[in-house]
Design a protein around this motif. Sequence first.
Motif, mmCIF file in Angstrom:
data_model
loop_
_atom_site.group_PDB
_atom_site.id
_atom_site.type_symbol
_atom_site.label_atom_id
_atom_site.label_comp_id
_atom_site.label_asym_id
_atom_site.label_seq_id
_atom_site.Cartn_x
_atom_site.Cartn_y
_atom_site.Cartn_z
ATOM 1 N N THR A 108 44.758 47.630 21.367
ATOM 2 C CA THR A 108 43.416 48.213 21.391
ATOM 3 C C THR A 108 42.403 47.094 21.138
ATOM 4 O O THR A 108 42.717 45.925 21.286
ATOM 5 N N GLY A 109 41.181 47.441 20.744
ATOM 6 C CA GLY A 109 40.157 46.426 20.480
ATOM 7 C C GLY A 109 39.287 46.201 21.703
ATOM 8 O O GLY A 109 39.487 46.815 22.760
ATOM 9 N N SER A 110 38.320 45.277 21.555
ATOM 10 C CA SER A 110 37.370 45.021 22.643
ATOM 11 C C SER A 110 38.015 44.232 23.775
ATOM 12 O O SER A 110 37.682 44.443 24.954
ATOM 13 N N SER A 111 38.905 43.319 23.427
ATOM 14 C CA SER A 111 39.418 42.383 24.437
ATOM 15 C C SER A 111 40.016 43.066 25.663
ATOM 16 O O SER A 111 39.732 42.652 26.788
ATOM 17 N N PRO A 112 40.861 44.111 25.523
ATOM 18 C CA PRO A 112 41.503 44.669 26.729
ATOM 19 C C PRO A 112 40.671 45.690 27.499
ATOM 20 O O PRO A 112 41.149 46.206 28.513
ATOM 21 N N LEU A 113 39.442 45.971 27.051
ATOM 22 C CA LEU A 113 38.681 47.042 27.719
ATOM 23 C C LEU A 113 38.474 46.777 29.212
ATOM 24 O O LEU A 113 38.653 47.667 30.038
ATOM 25 N N GLY A 114 38.114 45.538 29.542
ATOM 26 C CA GLY A 114 37.894 45.179 30.951
ATOM 27 C C GLY A 114 39.190 45.267 31.744
ATOM 28 O O GLY A 114 39.210 45.724 32.895
ATOM 29 N N THR A 115 40.274 44.829 31.121
ATOM 30 C CA THR A 115 41.590 44.877 31.771
ATOM 31 C C THR A 115 41.966 46.325 32.078
ATOM 32 O O THR A 115 42.410 46.652 33.185
ATOM 33 N N TYR A 116 41.771 47.208 31.088
ATOM 34 C CA TYR A 116 42.126 48.614 31.270
ATOM 35 C C TYR A 116 41.258 49.257 32.369
ATOM 36 O O TYR A 116 41.747 50.070 33.160
ATOM 37 N N ALA A 117 39.994 48.874 32.423
ATOM 38 C CA ALA A 117 39.109 49.450 33.451
ATOM 39 C C ALA A 117 39.605 49.043 34.845
ATOM 40 O O ALA A 117 39.623 49.868 35.772
ATOM 41 N N ILE A 118 40.044 47.808 34.989
ATOM 42 C CA ILE A 118 40.536 47.353 36.302
ATOM 43 C C ILE A 118 41.860 48.041 36.646
ATOM 44 O O ILE A 118 42.089 48.466 37.785
ATOM 45 N N MET A 119 42.726 48.201 35.642
ATOM 46 C CA MET A 119 44.000 48.910 35.886
ATOM 47 C C MET A 119 43.718 50.335 36.363
ATOM 48 O O MET A 119 44.370 50.842 37.288
ATOM 49 N N ALA A 120 42.738 50.978 35.720
ATOM 50 C CA ALA A 120 42.397 52.361 36.093
ATOM 51 C C ALA A 120 41.856 52.408 37.523
ATOM 52 O O ALA A 120 42.205 53.298 38.308
ATOM 53 N N GLU A 121 41.034 51.426 37.867
ATOM 54 C CA GLU A 121 40.460 51.377 39.213
ATOM 55 C C GLU A 121 41.556 51.169 40.270
ATOM 56 O O GLU A 121 41.581 51.834 41.302
ATOM 57 N N LYS A 122 42.479 50.257 39.977
ATOM 58 C CA LYS A 122 43.585 49.986 40.922
ATOM 59 C C LYS A 122 44.446 51.233 41.099
ATOM 60 O O LYS A 122 44.956 51.498 42.180
ATOM 61 N N ASN A 123 44.598 51.994 40.014
ATOM 62 C CA ASN A 123 45.375 53.230 40.090
ATOM 63 C C ASN A 123 44.639 54.263 40.939
ATOM 64 O O ASN A 123 45.237 54.939 41.787
ATOM 65 N N LYS A 124 43.330 54.337 40.722
ATOM 66 C CA LYS A 124 42.500 55.312 41.434
ATOM 67 C C LYS A 124 42.552 55.101 42.948
ATOM 68 O O LYS A 124 42.648 56.059 43.715
ATOM 69 N N VAL A 125 42.538 53.830 43.369
ATOM 70 C CA VAL A 125 42.546 53.565 44.809
ATOM 71 C C VAL A 125 43.970 53.495 45.373
ATOM 72 O O VAL A 125 44.188 53.143 46.533
ATOM 73 N N GLY A 126 44.951 53.815 44.534
ATOM 74 C CA GLY A 126 46.332 53.904 45.005
ATOM 75 C C GLY A 126 47.062 52.579 45.104
ATOM 76 O O GLY A 126 48.128 52.483 45.706
#
Length: 236
Positions: A36-54
Amino acid sequence: MDFIKVNTYEELSARAAAIICGQVAMKPQCVLGLATGSSPLGTYAIMAEKNKVGEIDFSRVKTVNLDEYVGLDSNHDQSYRYFMNHNLFHHINIDKSNTYVPNGCAKDIAAECEAYDKLIESLGGIDLQLLGIGYDGHIGFNEPDTQFEKATHKVTLDDSTIEANSRFFASRDDVPKTALTMGMGGIMSAKKVLLIANGKGKKDIVEKAFFGPITPEVPASILQLHPNLTVIYSEN
Ligand code: F6R
């Protein structure tokens, strides 16, 4: 060690997300160790986006988180379970029953710690562990100490950690003083470790941890002994 210096937080997040998604693509049923923490927030957002677009499928992935505050249940907006749900799990097609965070409200904390290590073992160990680093060199909540602690355990947080984390709470007094954390055994037995750090304020500790002596006074320094470690650092 693969030490990658990048110029921006965006670049750091993109590189980290690419490594994690690469792991999932190679082994769709992999076990990811998450932070958790601030550091992985950007990483998680990109992972979510990649998942969203399949681009990537998390349906068979299992996750184990590093740590949790003692006394905060999953509905508390500063609990790490809440953080993971809201910053990643709700945004990807993962089966929530395959996501694990230590239970900081367990009646028997010692039994919870033991069970967490057994759980990691029963999952076949961690394929890729994502880490941030604290200003005092902590990973998970393994604070500076006279020895490296192997098993999942309860810790008393350092003043500097309480101070750093107070930005998320109404007041410093609201920050829990204790937490459960995966120990160095769990972290070091991950097949691959990816540590991300950003900001000028982390420069000194990153230098100490990865280019200084290995000592429990700088907990992250033990990672120098890991055979498959990637560190991504951005000064900005
Ligand atoms: C959180 C964790 C901590 C953080 C560290 C850095 O699960 O394991 O070790 O990674 O405190 O926090 P940030 O990223 O907020 O600077």
